[in-house]
Design a protein around this motif. Sequence first.
Motif, PDB file in Angstrom:
ATOM      1  N   ASN A  42       0.797  -1.237  -0.117  1.00 13.61           N
ATOM      2  CA  ASN A  42      -0.015   0.034  -0.126  1.00 13.61           C
ATOM      3  C   ASN A  42       0.955   1.239  -0.009  1.00 13.61           C
ATOM      4  O   ASN A  42       0.128   2.501  -0.204  1.00 13.61           O
ATOM      5  CB  ASN A  42      -1.033  -0.101   1.196  1.00 13.61           C
ATOM      6  CG  ASN A  42      -0.067  -0.030   2.617  1.00 13.61           C
ATOM      7  OD1 ASN A  42       0.811  -0.882   2.608  1.00 13.61           O
ATOM      8  ND2 ASN A  42      -0.468   0.757   3.319  1.00 13.61           N
ATOM      9  N   SER A  43       2.136   1.180   0.349  1.00 13.28           N
ATOM     10  CA  SER A  43       2.960   2.211   0.192  1.00 13.28           C
ATOM     11  C   SER A  43       3.655   2.400  -0.724  1.00 13.28           C
ATOM     12  O   SER A  43       4.863   1.660  -1.041  1.00 13.28           O
ATOM     13  CB  SER A  43       3.846   2.279   1.606  1.00 13.28           C
ATOM     14  OG  SER A  43       2.989   2.648   2.677  1.00 13.28           O
ATOM     15  N   VAL A  44       3.338   3.597  -1.658  1.00 16.27           N
ATOM     16  CA  VAL A  44       4.085   3.621  -2.994  1.00 16.27           C
ATOM     17  C   VAL A  44       5.385   4.421  -2.726  1.00 16.27           C
ATOM     18  O   VAL A  44       5.215   5.374  -2.286  1.00 16.27           O
ATOM     19  CB  VAL A  44       3.343   4.108  -4.067  1.00 16.27           C
ATOM     20  CG1 VAL A  44       3.933   4.364  -5.313  1.00 16.27           C
ATOM     21  CG2 VAL A  44       1.989   3.608  -4.450  1.00 16.27           C
ATOM     22  N   ILE A  45       6.359   3.877  -3.403  1.00 15.41           N
ATOM     23  CA  ILE A  45       7.824   4.713  -3.382  1.00 15.41           C
ATOM     24  C   ILE A  45       7.995   5.414  -4.792  1.00 15.41           C
ATOM     25  O   ILE A  45       8.093   6.575  -4.887  1.00 15.41           O
ATOM     26  CB  ILE A  45       8.915   3.749  -3.227  1.00 15.41           C
ATOM     27  CG1 ILE A  45       8.887   3.294  -1.816  1.00 15.41           C
ATOM     28  CG2 ILE A  45      10.209   4.622  -3.436  1.00 15.41           C
ATOM     29  CD1 ILE A  45      10.088   1.901  -1.836  1.00 15.41           C
ATOM     30  N   THR A  46       7.724   4.435  -5.913  1.00 15.52           N
ATOM     31  CA  THR A  46       7.778   5.408  -7.338  1.00 15.52           C
ATOM     32  C   THR A  46       6.519   4.661  -8.030  1.00 15.52           C
ATOM     33  O   THR A  46       6.361   3.473  -7.704  1.00 15.52           O
ATOM     34  CB  THR A  46       8.897   5.231  -8.112  1.00 15.52           C
ATOM     35  OG1 THR A  46       9.139   3.506  -8.001  1.00 15.52           O
ATOM     36  CG2 THR A  46      10.168   5.689  -7.542  1.00 15.52           C
ATOM     37  N   ASN A  47       5.822   5.135  -8.899  1.00 19.51           N
ATOM     38  CA  ASN A  47       4.733   4.732  -9.835  1.00 19.51           C
ATOM     39  C   ASN A  47       4.724   5.461 -11.002  1.00 19.51           C
ATOM     40  O   ASN A  47       3.759   6.306 -11.282  1.00 19.51           O
ATOM     41  CB  ASN A  47       3.541   4.843  -8.945  1.00 19.51           C
ATOM     42  CG  ASN A  47       2.163   4.178  -9.643  1.00 19.51           C
ATOM     43  OD1 ASN A  47       2.445   3.484 -10.516  1.00 19.51           O
ATOM     44  ND2 ASN A  47       1.120   4.377  -9.177  1.00 19.51           N
ATOM     45  N   TYR A  48       5.579   5.447 -12.049  1.00 13.16           N
ATOM     46  CA  TYR A  48       5.824   6.102 -13.213  1.00 13.16           C
ATOM     47  C   TYR A  48       4.736   5.531 -14.228  1.00 13.16           C
ATOM     48  O   TYR A  48       4.754   4.330 -14.140  1.00 13.16           O
ATOM     49  CB  TYR A  48       7.085   5.890 -13.744  1.00 13.16           C
ATOM     50  CG  TYR A  48       8.269   6.638 -12.875  1.00 13.16           C
ATOM     51  CD1 TYR A  48       8.297   7.793 -12.780  1.00 13.16           C
ATOM     52  CD2 TYR A  48       9.339   5.824 -12.424  1.00 13.16           C
ATOM     53  CE1 TYR A  48       9.171   8.552 -12.020  1.00 13.16           C
ATOM     54  CE2 TYR A  48      10.180   6.448 -11.766  1.00 13.16           C
ATOM     55  CZ  TYR A  48      10.239   7.733 -11.300  1.00 13.16           C
ATOM     56  OH  TYR A  48      11.219   8.087 -10.625  1.00 13.16           O
ATOM     57  N   GLY A  49       3.868   6.258 -14.772  1.00 11.58           N
ATOM     58  CA  GLY A  49       2.902   5.843 -15.350  1.00 11.58           C
ATOM     59  C   GLY A  49       1.518   5.518 -14.955  1.00 11.58           C
ATOM     60  O   GLY A  49       0.488   5.328 -15.559  1.00 11.58           O
ATOM     61  N   GLY A  50       1.547   5.478 -13.570  1.00 14.06           N
ATOM     62  CA  GLY A  50       0.191   5.049 -12.719  1.00 14.06           C
ATOM     63  C   GLY A  50      -0.347   3.644 -12.858  1.00 14.06           C
ATOM     64  O   GLY A  50      -1.543   3.851 -12.834  1.00 14.06           O
ATOM     65  N   ALA A  51       0.507   2.597 -13.333  1.00 13.25           N
ATOM     66  CA  ALA A  51      -0.156   1.632 -13.696  1.00 13.25           C
ATOM     67  C   ALA A  51      -0.447   0.669 -12.420  1.00 13.25           C
ATOM     68  O   ALA A  51      -1.221  -0.233 -12.487  1.00 13.25           O
ATOM     69  CB  ALA A  51       0.603   0.749 -14.780  1.00 13.25           C
ATOM     70  N   TYR A  52       0.134   1.146 -11.280  1.00 10.64           N
ATOM     71  CA  TYR A  52       0.062   0.111 -10.142  1.00 10.64           C
ATOM     72  C   TYR A  52      -1.033   1.137  -9.372  1.00 10.64           C
ATOM     73  O   TYR A  52      -1.044   2.099  -8.991  1.00 10.64           O
ATOM     74  CB  TYR A  52       1.384   0.272  -9.350  1.00 10.64           C
ATOM     75  CG  TYR A  52       1.175  -0.454  -8.029  1.00 10.64           C
ATOM     76  CD1 TYR A  52       1.151  -1.912  -8.025  1.00 10.64           C
ATOM     77  CD2 TYR A  52       1.320   0.031  -6.875  1.00 10.64           C
ATOM     78  CE1 TYR A  52       1.014  -2.501  -6.886  1.00 10.64           C
ATOM     79  CE2 TYR A  52       1.263  -0.690  -5.598  1.00 10.64           C
ATOM     80  CZ  TYR A  52       0.879  -1.994  -5.643  1.00 10.64           C
ATOM     81  OH  TYR A  52       0.885  -2.855  -4.365  1.00 10.64           O
ATOM     82  N   ASN A  53      -1.819   0.048  -8.716  1.00 11.75           N
ATOM     83  CA  ASN A  53      -3.241   0.570  -7.617  1.00 11.75           C
ATOM     84  C   ASN A  53      -2.671   0.008  -6.208  1.00 11.75           C
ATOM     85  O   ASN A  53      -2.479  -0.848  -6.042  1.00 11.75           O
ATOM     86  CB  ASN A  53      -4.379  -0.066  -8.144  1.00 11.75           C
ATOM     87  CG  ASN A  53      -5.333   0.541  -7.460  1.00 11.75           C
ATOM     88  OD1 ASN A  53      -5.191   1.141  -6.403  1.00 11.75           O
ATOM     89  ND2 ASN A  53      -6.533   0.643  -8.006  1.00 11.75           N
ATOM     90  N   SER A  54      -2.206   1.260  -5.520  1.00 14.65           N
ATOM     91  CA  SER A  54      -1.861   0.889  -3.905  1.00 14.65           C
ATOM     92  C   SER A  54      -2.817   0.565  -3.257  1.00 14.65           C
ATOM     93  O   SER A  54      -2.733  -0.033  -2.021  1.00 14.65           O
ATOM     94  CB  SER A  54      -1.088   2.229  -3.693  1.00 14.65           C
ATOM     95  OG  SER A  54      -2.091   3.199  -3.638  1.00 14.65           O
TER      96      SER A  54
END
Length: 318
Positions: free
Chosen positions: A212-224
């Motif tokens: 649930n804790s995002v460090i990087t998410n380039y492109g926004g393809a990952y849903n935390s």
Amino acid sequence: MLRICVYIFFVFVVFGVQGLLHPGGTGPTIEERFEALEKELRGNITTLQQQMFASETLALRQILTLERTFRKELELEMEELQANFSAQEMLLVQERQLRLDLEREMNKTLQNISNVLQISKSRIDNVVAEQEAKGKLLGVSMTNTSIFRSAIQQQVNQISASLSNTQNHLKTLNASIQSASTSSRTGDGTVVAFTAYASSSKDYNTEKIVFNSVITNYGGAYNSGTGIFTSPTDGVYAFTWTHLTHYGRYCHSYLTKDGTRLNLDAHSNLQGLSSTVYTMATMTGTLHLSKGDEVWIQTQHCEGFLGSPYNSFSGWKL
């Protein structure tokens, strides 16, 4: 009767005296006087008899009345005595029944107590035998303590080597990410890459791990919020994840694509070993994804999963 005799004697005396006093009188003759006297005497006797009969009849009636009253009172007393006797007899019967019931209950209670004592004795014997067996096992366990310590030390060495390999692998992955940044763009030039971790320690059972804790998410393809990566375009993607497990526990996780389990598993296990050693597992793989495919980390069973910073989930497009 005595009165009558006295009266007759008195009459004779009177008339005799009168005859002597008047021997040659002109009055009634002696026979006439005797007849008159006899008649009067009979009348008096009849009167006396009637009076005596009336008195005796009255007395007899009073006696009969008293007798009836006495009989009635006696019958009432007899009925009362009989009722009292019946009540006493009923009470005796009830008391006898109560005693029998109490005796039966006491016998049953004594039998139950005897059974409980027998069961308790049997259980105590079993506990004693079990304790003796545990004592023997404890002796064997103490004998094998050195073997367990040696096995734990080997696990520690393996974990240290795994951590070292993981660090080197992460360095290689970072270099690969930087070198592939130009080729990991979508058709519009957007970079697709993410790294996240789970902030809480918990146990899992056939469920998804949500990093649930995002460090990087380039492109926004990952849903935390769901822990799912959704492919924005067709292509080849690389994924890697790690998790650390509390000592004495084990954790088994694997990569899932659109609900299908892939043969990419991470498994850490020191279950049952009493030590302070933690185990870490890691896995890396590449997949060809079509646009809209979903990828996440699923657990088969995971106990003692440790939260940040002891776990991570990363992915990028090659």
